[in-house]
Write a protein that holds these residues in place. Structure first.
Motif, PDB file in Angstrom:
ATOM      1  N   ASP A 104       0.842  -1.189   0.000  1.00 43.14           N
ATOM      2  CA  ASP A 104       0.000   0.000   0.000  1.00 43.14           C
ATOM      3  C   ASP A 104       0.884   1.249   0.000  1.00 43.14           C
ATOM      4  OD1 ASP A 104       0.067   1.202   3.007  1.00 43.14           O
ATOM      5  OD2 ASP A 104       0.305  -0.978   2.996  1.00 43.14           O
ATOM      6  N   GLU A 105       0.309   2.360  -0.391  1.00 40.26           N
ATOM      7  CA  GLU A 105       1.048   3.602  -0.615  1.00 40.26           C
ATOM      8  C   GLU A 105       1.914   4.003   0.585  1.00 40.26           C
ATOM      9  OE1 GLU A 105       1.109   5.144  -3.431  1.00 40.26           O
ATOM     10  OE2 GLU A 105       2.105   7.025  -2.879  1.00 40.26           O
ATOM     11  N   LEU A 106       1.332   3.942   1.766  1.00 37.28           N
ATOM     12  CA  LEU A 106       2.047   4.406   2.955  1.00 37.28           C
ATOM     13  C   LEU A 106       3.258   3.529   3.250  1.00 37.28           C
ATOM     14  CD1 LEU A 106       0.815   6.858   4.327  1.00 37.28           C
ATOM     15  CD2 LEU A 106       0.212   5.379   6.251  1.00 37.28           C
ATOM     16  N   THR A 107       3.043   2.215   3.200  1.00 37.97           N
ATOM     17  CA  THR A 107       4.143   1.277   3.441  1.00 37.97           C
ATOM     18  C   THR A 107       5.213   1.464   2.377  1.00 37.97           C
ATOM     19  OG1 THR A 107       2.430  -0.249   4.158  1.00 37.97           O
ATOM     20  CG2 THR A 107       4.642  -1.129   3.915  1.00 37.97           C
ATOM     21  N   ARG A 108       4.758   1.707   1.187  1.00 41.95           N
ATOM     22  CA  ARG A 108       5.682   1.890   0.076  1.00 41.95           C
ATOM     23  C   ARG A 108       6.592   3.090   0.309  1.00 41.95           C
ATOM     24  NH1 ARG A 108       3.624   1.222  -5.958  1.00 41.95           N
ATOM     25  NH2 ARG A 108       5.552   1.685  -7.057  1.00 41.95           N
ATOM     26  N   LEU A 109       6.015   4.194   0.777  1.00 45.07           N
ATOM     27  CA  LEU A 109       6.825   5.380   1.062  1.00 45.07           C
ATOM     28  C   LEU A 109       7.853   5.083   2.148  1.00 45.07           C
ATOM     29  CD1 LEU A 109       4.147   8.244   0.952  1.00 45.07           C
ATOM     30  CD2 LEU A 109       5.676   7.437  -0.860  1.00 45.07           C
ATOM     31  N   GLU A 110       7.414   4.362   3.176  1.00 44.05           N
ATOM     32  CA  GLU A 110       8.336   3.984   4.255  1.00 44.05           C
ATOM     33  C   GLU A 110       9.469   3.128   3.712  1.00 44.05           C
ATOM     34  OE1 GLU A 110       6.457   1.844   7.413  1.00 44.05           O
ATOM     35  OE2 GLU A 110       5.045   3.486   7.800  1.00 44.05           O
ATOM     36  N   MET A 111       9.119   2.175   2.854  1.00 44.93           N
ATOM     37  CA  MET A 111      10.123   1.273   2.299  1.00 44.93           C
ATOM     38  C   MET A 111      11.109   2.041   1.415  1.00 44.93           C
ATOM     39  SD  MET A 111       9.566  -1.759   3.478  1.00 44.93           S
ATOM     40  CE  MET A 111      10.263  -2.987   2.407  1.00 44.93           C
ATOM     41  N   ASN A 112      10.606   3.054   0.710  1.00 41.98           N
ATOM     42  CA  ASN A 112      11.491   3.892  -0.104  1.00 41.98           C
ATOM     43  C   ASN A 112      12.560   4.536   0.767  1.00 41.98           C
ATOM     44  OD1 ASN A 112       9.062   5.132  -2.563  1.00 41.98           O
ATOM     45  ND2 ASN A 112      10.108   3.189  -2.334  1.00 41.98           N
ATOM     46  N   ASP A 113      12.126   5.117   1.887  1.00 43.51           N
ATOM     47  CA  ASP A 113      13.103   5.759   2.778  1.00 43.51           C
ATOM     48  C   ASP A 113      14.075   4.741   3.362  1.00 43.51           C
ATOM     49  OD1 ASP A 113      12.259   8.383   2.417  1.00 43.51           O
ATOM     50  OD2 ASP A 113      10.637   8.172   3.873  1.00 43.51           O
ATOM     51  N   LEU A 114      13.520   3.577   3.705  1.00 43.52           N
ATOM     52  CA  LEU A 114      14.369   2.516   4.250  1.00 43.52           C
ATOM     53  C   LEU A 114      15.441   2.103   3.238  1.00 43.52           C
ATOM     54  CD1 LEU A 114      14.878   0.473   6.499  1.00 43.52           C
ATOM     55  CD2 LEU A 114      13.248  -1.039   5.375  1.00 43.52           C
ATOM     56  N   LEU A 115      15.018   1.947   1.994  1.00 40.34           N
ATOM     57  CA  LEU A 115      15.963   1.542   0.952  1.00 40.34           C
ATOM     58  C   LEU A 115      17.072   2.584   0.796  1.00 40.34           C
ATOM     59  CD1 LEU A 115      16.908  -0.224  -1.382  1.00 40.34           C
ATOM     60  CD2 LEU A 115      15.318   0.997  -2.868  1.00 40.34           C
ATOM     61  N   LEU A 116      16.677   3.858   0.806  1.00 40.36           N
ATOM     62  CA  LEU A 116      17.684   4.912   0.646  1.00 40.36           C
ATOM     63  C   LEU A 116      18.666   4.897   1.810  1.00 40.36           C
ATOM     64  CD1 LEU A 116      15.627   7.895  -0.799  1.00 40.36           C
ATOM     65  CD2 LEU A 116      17.231   6.362  -1.961  1.00 40.36           C
ATOM     66  N   ARG A 117      18.146   4.639   3.016  1.00 42.61           N
ATOM     67  CA  ARG A 117      19.023   4.598   4.183  1.00 42.61           C
ATOM     68  C   ARG A 117      20.003   3.429   4.056  1.00 42.61           C
ATOM     69  NH1 ARG A 117      15.179   4.298   8.290  1.00 42.61           N
ATOM     70  NH2 ARG A 117      16.095   2.471   9.275  1.00 42.61           N
ATOM     71  N   ILE A 118      19.466   2.287   3.654  1.00 39.12           N
ATOM     72  CA  ILE A 118      20.314   1.104   3.507  1.00 39.12           C
ATOM     73  C   ILE A 118      21.368   1.325   2.430  1.00 39.12           C
ATOM     74  CG2 ILE A 118      20.274  -1.226   2.550  1.00 39.12           C
ATOM     75  CD1 ILE A 118      17.708  -1.661   4.180  1.00 39.12           C
ATOM     76  N   ARG A 119      20.951   1.934   1.358  1.00 41.25           N
ATOM     77  CA  ARG A 119      21.881   2.199   0.272  1.00 41.25           C
ATOM     78  C   ARG A 119      23.024   3.070   0.774  1.00 41.25           C
ATOM     79  NH1 ARG A 119      22.481   5.676  -4.679  1.00 41.25           N
ATOM     80  NH2 ARG A 119      21.272   7.124  -3.439  1.00 41.25           N
ATOM     81  N   GLN A 120      22.657   4.078   1.579  1.00 39.94           N
ATOM     82  CA  GLN A 120      23.668   4.979   2.117  1.00 39.94           C
ATOM     83  C   GLN A 120      24.652   4.226   3.014  1.00 39.94           C
ATOM     84  OE1 GLN A 120      21.874   8.472   3.759  1.00 39.94           O
ATOM     85  NE2 GLN A 120      23.622   9.633   3.002  1.00 39.94           N
ATOM     86  N   GLU A 121      24.122   3.296   3.812  1.00 37.93           N
ATOM     87  CA  GLU A 121      24.992   2.580   4.753  1.00 37.93           C
ATOM     88  C   GLU A 121      25.834   1.516   4.082  1.00 37.93           C
ATOM     89  OE1 GLU A 121      23.058   1.271   8.326  1.00 37.93           O
ATOM     90  OE2 GLU A 121      22.025   3.198   8.534  1.00 37.93           O
ATOM     91  N   THR A 122      25.304   0.902   3.028  1.00 35.21           N
ATOM     92  CA  THR A 122      26.054  -0.197   2.409  1.00 35.21           C
ATOM     93  C   THR A 122      26.845   0.239   1.179  1.00 35.21           C
ATOM     94  OG1 THR A 122      24.174  -0.792   1.021  1.00 35.21           O
ATOM     95  CG2 THR A 122      24.344  -1.907   3.132  1.00 35.21           C
ATOM     96  N   GLY A 123      26.430   1.331   0.583  1.00 34.22           N
ATOM     97  CA  GLY A 123      27.133   1.791  -0.605  1.00 34.22           C
ATOM     98  C   GLY A 123      26.910   0.919  -1.827  1.00 34.22           C
ATOM     99  N   ALA A 124      25.896   0.061  -1.779  1.00 36.49           N
ATOM    100  CA  ALA A 124      25.635  -0.831  -2.904  1.00 36.49           C
ATOM    101  C   ALA A 124      25.011  -0.056  -4.063  1.00 36.49           C
ATOM    102  CB  ALA A 124      24.699  -1.956  -2.474  1.00 36.49           C
ATOM    103  N   SER A 125      25.324  -0.485  -5.267  1.00 36.55           N
ATOM    104  CA  SER A 125      24.619   0.043  -6.432  1.00 36.55           C
ATOM    105  C   SER A 125      23.289  -0.680  -6.537  1.00 36.55           C
ATOM    106  CB  SER A 125      25.419  -0.207  -7.705  1.00 36.55           C
ATOM    107  OG  SER A 125      26.777   0.073  -7.481  1.00 36.55           O
ATOM    108  N   VAL A 126      22.294   0.001  -7.086  1.00 36.17           N
ATOM    109  CA  VAL A 126      20.969  -0.607  -7.143  1.00 36.17           C
ATOM    110  C   VAL A 126      20.362  -0.431  -8.532  1.00 36.17           C
ATOM    111  CG1 VAL A 126      18.667  -0.700  -6.106  1.00 36.17           C
ATOM    112  CG2 VAL A 126      20.610   0.067  -4.719  1.00 36.17           C
ATOM    113  N   LEU A 127      19.869  -1.516  -9.099  1.00 39.38           N
ATOM    114  CA  LEU A 127      19.007  -1.412 -10.279  1.00 39.38           C
ATOM    115  C   LEU A 127      17.600  -1.698  -9.809  1.00 39.38           C
ATOM    116  CD1 LEU A 127      20.943  -3.211 -13.174  1.00 39.38           C
ATOM    117  CD2 LEU A 127      20.858  -0.778 -12.606  1.00 39.38           C
ATOM    118  N   PHE A 128      16.720  -0.721  -9.958  1.00 39.74           N
ATOM    119  CA  PHE A 128      15.408  -0.776  -9.331  1.00 39.74           C
ATOM    120  C   PHE A 128      14.320  -0.645 -10.390  1.00 39.74           C
ATOM    121  CE2 PHE A 128      11.756   0.867  -7.108  1.00 39.74           C
ATOM    122  CZ  PHE A 128      11.824   0.357  -5.817  1.00 39.74           C
TER     123      PHE A 128
END
Ligand SMILES: Nc1ncnc2c1ncn2[C@@H]1O[C@H](COP(=O)(O)OP(=O)(O)OP(=O)(O)O)[C@@H](O)[C@H]1O
Ligand SMILES: [Mg+2]
Lengths: 256, 265
Positions: free
Chosen positions: B172-196
């Motif tokens: 759902d939209e709300l969970t999706r927005l939360e997951m977006n922020d989570l992904l960005l945070r994880i990306r920042q911490e791991t430095g992984a490249s992402v194809l999304f």
């Protein structure tokens, strides 16, 4: 007592009781001769009076059933793996298996008896034959129903074939295997009894046959009940194993 | 040189090939080319059936391409490299494993399932807010929670590239927005490249350094749109001109809204 065990035990027991009462009434009102339909108390009497005999014959039938079932598992599982993982083997044998599954295998009982003689082996073979197909067919179906994503995940990690088989495919197929096993164990009992009918000197099927030929219908009924109990027990055994090795399976849907 | 280069990749599913459902040859990808730097998050946007999933599977080395080349981290991809993370549209967890054992699955396959791996799994689960669910079974979790477990599973072996195929599409939209922020945070911490891969224009713009827009099937890269918003991003940025501009550019590339020049003439 929880509501669940109430529905699972009390209701069937009440149903059973009702049937026994109706049966007793039918005997009493219809004045049926004992040879045709013995009343429940006569059957109970025959059952209680022959417990050592019934146990002894049950043990024979149980052994035939379990050996046949065990052999069906032992051969069926690896063959299912082969059929599910090899395109060639699948194309060669899967249609054949499906076709063979619909052959009335009990019709083979006399032939098997000629081949293997009247001892344990022939009963075991018939039990094996009827139990084998549900196991191999359901297991193969389960192996091939492994979610594509899980396989891709494993492949993307360079998993070996063994890893994929034991860590992905087999656990994913386990619910199917268990479904097949439950059908198979029930069929194995039938197979063993058919074998005993066709030629044997022991087992519940043999007892049933001799009792009816001597017009001892109460004993025949007692043997029949022993057979039902045996059937339920082996089925419960498979269910218990299922709970033990696959506790993640969602609880069975409530039957109506 | 760029970290990842996809060059003139073409994929035709021939008739009767093993695993192919096609009754006539299907050109799933016509000519896809783009490149990205280490640590970049690339959103792949395109109409349904244009070949996005196919491209991800080619990059992962799961299927062979018909022609073209894929280079990731200096290595030409010809088969699975074993150090990617994968997240699918459905969580695709294993119902027979507990949450933590699901997360540890890649480590088991790679034969690196040790104490350190368990510690890292705990860390990841804590990071996604599931610290108290180690021993839960997947079916006891909500869809969003399951997808977070899937995210941990994709990250446990510290992959240098994360492949995500509409991972939040079913939420759902709300969970999706939360997951977006989570992904960005994880990306920042791991430095992984992402194809999304995503169907959502706003999700693509919110997450990505660059949005790659595919044309209708057979897909070509029709445009590569850089998003000029800084990281860390926050939901308020959705209402900035830069965000709207990128959304507009993506919509134009998809042919949903006419080009500005077309309007002017
Ligand atoms: N194994 C296959 N065999 C034959 N054709 C395939 C196969 N996989 C995909 N295709 C075809 O390739 C095309 C692209 O499929 P793909 O799944 O990559 O699209 P997609 O962009 O991911 O779509 P969606 O956004 O709906 O997920 C489709 O026309 C599809 O039918
Ligand atoms: Mg797709």
């Amino acid at each position: 007592m929880t509501a669940r065990s109430l529905t699972r035990i009390v209701y069937p027991m009440t149903g059973l009781l009702l049937i026994v009462v109706a049966w007793g009434l039918a005997c009493w009102l219809g004045r049926l001769p004992v040879v045709v339909l013995p009343s429940p108390d006569k059957v109970l009497y025959a059952f209680a009076g022959n417990i050592p005999l019934l146990l002894e014959e049950s043990w024979v039938t149980l052994k035939e059933t379990l050996y046949g079932f065990g052999l069906a598992l032992l051969l069926g599982l690896p063959m299912a793996v082969a059929v599910a993982n090899s395109r060639t083997l699948n194309l060669m044998f899967y249609p054949l298996l499906i076709a063979l599954q619909s052959v009335p295998k009990v019709a083979l009982a006399p032939i098997i008896l000629v081949w293997l003689g009247p001892d344990l082996q022939s009963k075991l073979a018939i039990a094996w034959l009827v139990a084998f197909f549900p196991i191999i067919v359901d297991t193969a179906a389960g192996l091939r129903a492994t979610p594509k994503e899980l396989l891709e995940l494993a492949h993307s990690l360079k998993a070996t074939r063994t890893q994929i088989l034991f860590k992905v495919q087999f656990p994913a197929a386990l619910p199917f295997v268990m479904t097949g096993a439950k059908v198979a164990i029930t069929l194995a009992v039938i197979g063993a009894v058919i074998g005993e009918f066709v030629g044997s000197s022991e087992g519940l099927g043999f007892l049933l046959l001799t009792a009816t030929s001597q017009l001892d219908t109460p004993l025949a009924f007692a043997a029949l009940f022993a057979l039902s109990i045996l059937g339920v027990l082996v089925y419960l055994m498979v269910e218990a194993v299922e709970l033990l090795i696959a506790p993640w399976l969602p609880p069975a849907p409530e039957r109506h | 040189m760029a970290f990842g280069t996809i060059k003139n990749v073409r994929k035709v599913f021939p008739v009767g090939e093993l695993g192919s459902r096609a009754t006539e040859p299907v050109v799933a990808l016509d000519d896809a080319s783009f490149s990205f730097e280490r640590g970049e998050l690339i959103a792949l946007l395109g109409p349904s059936g244009c070949g996005k999933t196919t491209l991800l599977r080619i990059v992962a080395g799961l299927i062979a391409k018909t022609s073209g080349s894929v280079t990731i981290g200096g290595r030409e991809v010809t088969g699975p490299l074993g150090d990617y993370g994968f997240v699918f549209q459905a969580p695709s967890l294993m119902p027979w494993r507990s949450v933590i054992d699901n997360v540890l699955f890649p480590m088991e396959i790679l034969r690196r399932s040790d104490k350190a791996a368990r510690a890292r799994a705990s860390e990841l689960l804590a990071l996604v807010g599931l610290a108290t669910f180690h021993h839960a079974r997947p079916h006891q979790l909500s869809g969003g929670m399951q997808q977070r477990v899937a995210l941990c599973r994709a990250l446990i072996h510290q992959p240098n590239l994360l492949l995500m195929d509409e991972p939040f599409g079913a939420l759902d939209e709300l969970t999706r927005l939360e997951m977006n922020d989570l992904l960005l945070r994880i990306r920042q911490e791991t430095g992984a490249s992402v194809l999304f891969v995503t169907h959502s224009i706003s999700e693509a713009v919110y997450l990505a350094d660059q949005v790659i827009v595919f044309s209708r099937r057979p897909a070509r890269v029709s445009q590569q749109i850089p998003v000029s918003l800084p990281y860390p991003r926050n939901q308020a940025m959705r209402f900035t001109p830069a965000f709207t501009q990128a959304e507009r550019a993506a919509s134009e590339a998809l042919g949903i809204v006419p080009h500005v020049e077309a309007l002017a003439s």
